[in-house]
Design a protein around this motif. Structure first.
Motif, PDB file in Angstrom:
ATOM      1  N   ILE A   1     -42.480  21.622  15.051  1.00 44.29           N
ATOM      2  CA  ILE A   1     -42.508  20.287  15.672  1.00 44.29           C
ATOM      3  C   ILE A   1     -42.833  19.248  14.607  1.00 44.29           C
ATOM      4  O   ILE A   1     -43.801  19.409  13.854  1.00 44.29           O
ATOM      5  CB  ILE A   1     -43.563  20.216  16.802  1.00 44.29           C
ATOM      6  N   TYR A   2     -42.022  18.201  14.574  1.00 45.02           N
ATOM      7  CA  TYR A   2     -42.313  17.072  13.688  1.00 45.02           C
ATOM      8  C   TYR A   2     -43.338  16.187  14.397  1.00 45.02           C
ATOM      9  O   TYR A   2     -43.142  15.797  15.551  1.00 45.02           O
ATOM     10  CB  TYR A   2     -41.036  16.277  13.389  1.00 45.02           C
ATOM     11  N   LEU A   3     -44.452  15.901  13.731  1.00 41.29           N
ATOM     12  CA  LEU A   3     -45.531  15.131  14.358  1.00 41.29           C
ATOM     13  C   LEU A   3     -45.521  13.655  13.994  1.00 41.29           C
ATOM     14  O   LEU A   3     -46.134  12.847  14.697  1.00 41.29           O
ATOM     15  CB  LEU A   3     -46.892  15.719  13.967  1.00 41.29           C
ATOM     16  N   GLY A   4     -44.868  13.303  12.901  1.00 42.08           N
ATOM     17  CA  GLY A   4     -44.888  11.921  12.449  1.00 42.08           C
ATOM     18  C   GLY A   4     -45.834  11.745  11.284  1.00 42.08           C
ATOM     19  O   GLY A   4     -46.300  12.714  10.681  1.00 42.08           O
ATOM     20  N   ALA A   5     -46.129  10.483  10.963  1.00 44.74           N
ATOM     21  CA  ALA A   5     -46.968  10.156   9.810  1.00 44.74           C
ATOM     22  C   ALA A   5     -48.366   9.742  10.257  1.00 44.74           C
ATOM     23  O   ALA A   5     -48.537   9.120  11.306  1.00 44.74           O
ATOM     24  CB  ALA A   5     -46.325   9.028   9.008  1.00 44.74           C
ATOM     25  N   ASP A   6     -49.353  10.089   9.439  1.00 38.50           N
ATOM     26  CA  ASP A   6     -50.730   9.669   9.720  1.00 38.50           C
ATOM     27  C   ASP A   6     -50.973   8.270   9.144  1.00 38.50           C
ATOM     28  O   ASP A   6     -50.044   7.623   8.630  1.00 38.50           O
ATOM     29  CB  ASP A   6     -51.734  10.699   9.194  1.00 38.50           C
ATOM     30  N   ALA A   7     -52.211   7.794   9.206  1.00 37.75           N
ATOM     31  CA  ALA A   7     -52.557   6.435   8.760  1.00 37.75           C
ATOM     32  C   ALA A   7     -52.298   6.229   7.268  1.00 37.75           C
ATOM     33  O   ALA A   7     -52.062   5.098   6.824  1.00 37.75           O
ATOM     34  CB  ALA A   7     -54.019   6.132   9.087  1.00 37.75           C
ATOM     35  N   GLN A   8     -52.302   7.319   6.504  1.00 34.23           N
ATOM     36  CA  GLN A   8     -52.045   7.219   5.064  1.00 34.23           C
ATOM     37  C   GLN A   8     -50.551   7.353   4.731  1.00 34.23           C
ATOM     38  O   GLN A   8     -50.168   7.339   3.575  1.00 34.23           O
ATOM     39  CB  GLN A   8     -52.830   8.288   4.286  1.00 34.23           C
ATOM     40  N   GLY A   9     -49.731   7.528   5.757  1.00 37.60           N
ATOM     41  CA  GLY A   9     -48.292   7.660   5.552  1.00 37.60           C
ATOM     42  C   GLY A   9     -47.822   9.074   5.276  1.00 37.60           C
ATOM     43  O   GLY A   9     -46.650   9.303   4.987  1.00 37.60           O
TER      44      GLY A   9
ATOM     45  N   GLU B   1     -46.500  12.545   6.297  1.00 35.42           N
ATOM     46  CA  GLU B   1     -45.792  13.100   7.449  1.00 35.42           C
ATOM     47  C   GLU B   1     -46.190  14.566   7.636  1.00 35.42           C
ATOM     48  O   GLU B   1     -46.391  15.295   6.664  1.00 35.42           O
ATOM     49  CB  GLU B   1     -44.281  12.990   7.244  1.00 35.42           C
ATOM     50  N   TRP B   2     -46.275  14.964   8.932  1.00 37.22           N
ATOM     51  CA  TRP B   2     -46.774  16.300   9.263  1.00 37.22           C
ATOM     52  C   TRP B   2     -45.824  17.052  10.181  1.00 37.22           C
ATOM     53  O   TRP B   2     -45.141  16.471  11.013  1.00 37.22           O
ATOM     54  CB  TRP B   2     -48.139  16.202   9.933  1.00 37.22           C
ATOM     55  N   ILE B   3     -45.844  18.370  10.014  1.00 37.74           N
ATOM     56  CA  ILE B   3     -45.132  19.330  10.852  1.00 37.74           C
ATOM     57  C   ILE B   3     -46.197  20.246  11.446  1.00 37.74           C
ATOM     58  O   ILE B   3     -47.172  20.579  10.777  1.00 37.74           O
ATOM     59  CB  ILE B   3     -44.173  20.194   9.991  1.00 37.74           C
ATOM     60  N   SER B   4     -46.006  20.668  12.692  1.00 41.41           N
ATOM     61  CA  SER B   4     -46.884  21.709  13.244  1.00 41.41           C
ATOM     62  C   SER B   4     -46.020  22.926  13.551  1.00 41.41           C
ATOM     63  O   SER B   4     -44.860  22.796  13.939  1.00 41.41           O
ATOM     64  CB  SER B   4     -47.619  21.226  14.498  1.00 41.41           C
TER      65      SER B   4
END
Length: 147
Positions: free
Chosen positions: A30-38, A40-43
């Motif tokens: 699953i693509y989670l998007g980007a955090d506050a620091q930019g 990007e994350w996958i779970s």
């Protein structure tokens, strides 16, 4: 690199990649998007490691083959899916009951399921049925010969 722009991703989109060259078995993330620091994350629910977060930069290595399956819900449902994904970090992997497909399906829909496991279970039941019919046919044929 911005993978969301590069691949047209939004949070809660599912990515699948072939595990073997045959493509019969797929790994789901699953693509989670980007955090506050930019960042990007996958779970993913990874064998032997369970549900974990992976930097998109580590996931999208050169030459990786994958398909994007767009999340079909609205923005509220998308946010709920991301919350479900994050709430499961650390959950253990189980090939039969909670593999990567179960995880991705649960994140996207709230209901766990794996078509791959269902296919194998159905194949197993069919094979048992064929063996049973073969054994019965053999037993009937042998009982008629002995009379």
């Amino acid at each position: 690199m911005n993978y969301a722009q590069l691949y047209g991703l939004q949070p809660a989109d599912r990515l699948t990649e072939p595990i073997f060259q045959t493509g019969l078995s797929q790994h789901h993330v699953i693509y989670l998007g980007a955090d506050a620091q930019g960042v990007e994350w996958i779970s993913e629910n990874y064998k032997f490691k369970g549900v974990r977060l992976v930097r998109a930069s580590a996931y999208f290595r050169p030459g990786k083959k994958f398909r994007v399956h767009k999340f079909s819900g609205n923005d509220q449902q998308r946010e709920a899916a991301v919350r479900r994904a994050l709430s499961l970090v650390g959950a253990p992997y189980n090939l039969i009951d909670f593999n990567c497909e179960h995880y991705a399906e649960f994140v996207q829909t709230g209901k766990s399921g794996s078509k791959q496991v269902d296919w194998v279970k159905n194949l197993f039941v069919f094979a048992l049925f064929v063996l049973l019919i073969g054994s019965l046919t053999y037993a009937i044929a042998n009982s008629k010969k002995s009379k």
